[in-house]
Design a protein around this motif. Structure first.
Motif, PDB file in Angstrom:
ATOM      1  N   UNK A  57       0.819  -1.217   0.000  1.00  0.00           N
ATOM      2  CA  UNK A  57       0.000   0.000   0.000  1.00  0.00           C
ATOM      3  C   UNK A  57       0.848   1.261   0.000  1.00  0.00           C
ATOM      4  N   UNK A  58       2.177   1.116  -0.044  1.00  0.00           N
ATOM      5  CA  UNK A  58       3.036   2.284   0.036  1.00  0.00           C
ATOM      6  C   UNK A  58       4.102   2.294  -1.031  1.00  0.00           C
ATOM      7  N   UNK A  59       5.295   2.730  -0.642  1.00  0.00           N
ATOM      8  CA  UNK A  59       6.403   2.843  -1.589  1.00  0.00           C
ATOM      9  C   UNK A  59       7.705   2.537  -0.874  1.00  0.00           C
ATOM     10  N   UNK A  60       8.659   2.031  -1.645  1.00  0.00           N
ATOM     11  CA  UNK A  60      10.006   1.764  -1.149  1.00  0.00           C
ATOM     12  C   UNK A  60      10.984   2.422  -2.112  1.00  0.00           C
ATOM     13  N   UNK A  61      11.905   3.265  -1.593  1.00  0.00           N
ATOM     14  CA  UNK A  61      12.901   3.864  -2.477  1.00  0.00           C
ATOM     15  C   UNK A  61      14.025   2.890  -2.798  1.00  0.00           C
ATOM     16  N   UNK A  62      14.350   2.780  -4.083  1.00  0.00           N
ATOM     17  CA  UNK A  62      15.445   1.927  -4.535  1.00  0.00           C
ATOM     18  C   UNK A  62      16.324   2.741  -5.473  1.00  0.00           C
ATOM     19  N   UNK A  63      17.652   2.598  -5.334  1.00  0.00           N
ATOM     20  CA  UNK A  63      18.557   3.340  -6.205  1.00  0.00           C
ATOM     21  C   UNK A  63      18.375   2.863  -7.637  1.00  0.00           C
ATOM     22  N   UNK A  64      18.196   3.834  -8.538  1.00  0.00           N
ATOM     23  CA  UNK A  64      17.994   3.490  -9.933  1.00  0.00           C
ATOM     24  C   UNK A  64      17.966   4.738 -10.790  1.00  0.00           C
ATOM     25  N   UNK A  65      17.382   4.628 -11.978  1.00  0.00           N
ATOM     26  CA  UNK A  65      17.319   5.755 -12.920  1.00  0.00           C
ATOM     27  C   UNK A  65      16.053   5.607 -13.750  1.00  0.00           C
ATOM     28  N   UNK A  66      15.270   6.676 -13.806  1.00  0.00           N
ATOM     29  CA  UNK A  66      13.990   6.609 -14.506  1.00  0.00           C
ATOM     30  C   UNK A  66      13.532   8.001 -14.894  1.00  0.00           C
ATOM     31  N   UNK A  67      12.685   8.056 -15.903  1.00  0.00           N
ATOM     32  CA  UNK A  67      11.960   9.276 -16.253  1.00  0.00           C
ATOM     33  C   UNK A  67      10.648   9.236 -15.481  1.00  0.00           C
ATOM     34  N   UNK A  68      10.384  10.286 -14.703  1.00  0.00           N
ATOM     35  CA  UNK A  68       9.251  10.316 -13.778  1.00  0.00           C
ATOM     36  C   UNK A  68       8.334  11.476 -14.130  1.00  0.00           C
ATOM     37  N   UNK A  69       7.039  11.230 -14.096  1.00  0.00           N
ATOM     38  CA  UNK A  69       6.054  12.245 -14.441  1.00  0.00           C
ATOM     39  C   UNK A  69       5.956  13.334 -13.374  1.00  0.00           C
ATOM     40  N   UNK A  70       5.813  14.612 -13.802  1.00  0.00           N
ATOM     41  CA  UNK A  70       5.574  15.678 -12.824  1.00  0.00           C
ATOM     42  C   UNK A  70       4.187  15.590 -12.207  1.00  0.00           C
ATOM     43  N   UNK A  71       3.354  14.691 -12.734  1.00  0.00           N
ATOM     44  CA  UNK A  71       2.053  14.443 -12.142  1.00  0.00           C
ATOM     45  C   UNK A  71       2.068  13.376 -11.076  1.00  0.00           C
ATOM     46  N   UNK A  72       3.233  12.945 -10.657  1.00  0.00           N
ATOM     47  CA  UNK A  72       3.333  11.941  -9.593  1.00  0.00           C
ATOM     48  C   UNK A  72       2.676  12.456  -8.309  1.00  0.00           C
ATOM     49  N   UNK A  73       2.055  11.577  -7.532  1.00  0.00           N
ATOM     50  CA  UNK A  73       1.444  12.016  -6.265  1.00  0.00           C
ATOM     51  C   UNK A  73       2.495  12.553  -5.306  1.00  0.00           C
ATOM     52  N   UNK A  74       2.091  13.569  -4.543  1.00  0.00           N
ATOM     53  CA  UNK A  74       3.014  14.208  -3.600  1.00  0.00           C
ATOM     54  C   UNK A  74       2.467  14.028  -2.187  1.00  0.00           C
ATOM     55  N   UNK A  75       3.088  13.179  -1.390  1.00  0.00           N
ATOM     56  CA  UNK A  75       2.625  12.978  -0.012  1.00  0.00           C
ATOM     57  C   UNK A  75       3.109  14.107   0.888  1.00  0.00           C
TER      58      UNK A  75
END
Length: 299
Positions: A57-75
């Motif tokens: 139900x949440x998120x885990x940060x992992x080192x990596x590289x990606x293109x991410x949308x500026x529409x991503x949810x902001x907690x």
């Protein structure tokens, strides 16, 4: 005093003459929000660092590289939500994404939840400023005239960015009261102003974040035509015993490309977080655990 109350014991002894060497990691990220301090020409975040991936139900940060949308949810500050990943990035400097042109973030900063004014004396209303995103080589440097000879005039690409490297040697002075920081860099953005900031243990504390600051003042070095550079700083008591009341140790350092080719005295920038500073190298996590300094005696 209650039976459960505790009293701080004496400070752990300093570690005079102790030294460590660290290889710095490539990045485009400061804190986790905004997801990156660099964008592409489509207004998406170019993330090299911790990528918030879905986990239950949440998120885990992992080192990596990606293109991410500026529409991503902001907690809320201090919490995590999965990034909206548009695609993974090829971090090989000669790989498929080598020609992606890098841009600043627009203002106000998108996907930002960090409640910090970085330059309270210089620009206390930074969150009210509006500016578009600019390609790194087209940033409108204040008061610049063409005849003054700007040096960054060609696009800075993702491939260029990913060729950089840096090494830090950090240590404690013989008296145990100061810390020394010596950096060597290669293949950074050529002919550019860079600065170095410190990240302290409480700078990202949701209960009351402290303001990130320069690693020395001035905290500036200028790269040569090949992108090479060096920097040295000596700071008072940067590694106090973390058990001491009020201790706020340096736990990381971040090498920042300055898109407006400026430094800001006792501030790391006016806007931070991709508005005018752009993390290029850092350590991947909290460091310097074995180093200890103590406060110098009062004269």
């Amino acid at each position: 005093m209650s039976e459960t109350a505790t009293v701080a014991g004496p400070a752990a002894p300093a570690t005079p003459n102790r030294r460590e060497t660290h290889a710095l990691s490539l990045t485009t990220q400061g804190p986790l929000y905004p997801p990156s301090e660099v964008m592409d020409g489509d207004g998406n975040f170019v993330v090299v660092g911790m990528v918030n991936r879905p986990a239950g139900a949440g998120a885990v940060p992992e080192w990596g590289a990606a293109v991410v949308s500026p529409g991503s949810p902001v907690p809320g500050f201090g919490r995590l939500a999965p990034y909206t990943v548009l695609r993974e990035l090829d971090t090989d400097p000669d790989g498929a994404d080598r020609d992606v042109v890098l841009y600043t973030l627009p203002l106000p900063l998108p996907c930002n939840n960090y409640p910090m004014v970085f330059a309270p004396d210089q620009l206390p209303d930074a969150d009210r400023v509006e500016r578009p995103s600019h390609a790194f080589h087209e940033v409108p440097i204040p008061d610049l005239r063409p005849e003054d000879g700007p040096k960054v005039v060609e696009p800075v690409t993702f491939g260029d960015w990913m060729r950089a490297s840096g090494t830090l040697e950090v240590g404690v002075t013989p008296d145990g009261h100061r810390g020394t920081f010596d950096f060597t860099f290669s293949r950074l953005v050529p002919d550019s102003v860079y600065t170095i900031m410190s990240l302290r243990a409480h700078d990202l504390d949701p209960a009351g974040p402290t303001r990130p600051g320069p690693l020395g003042v001035p905290n500036v070095f200028v790269t040569d035509a090949a992108g090479s550079g060096r920097y040295h700083a000596t700071l008072p008591n940067p590694f106090p015993d973390p058990e001491l009341p009020g201790a706020n140790r340096i736990i990381n350092v971040v090498v920042l490309w300055m898109s407006y080719q400026r430094s800001y005295g006792g501030a790391i920038g006016e806007f931070g977080l991709g508005g005018d500073i752009h993390a290029h190298l850092k350590l991947r996590g909290p460091s310097f655990r074995e180093l200890r300094t103590t406060a110098a005696p009062r004269p």
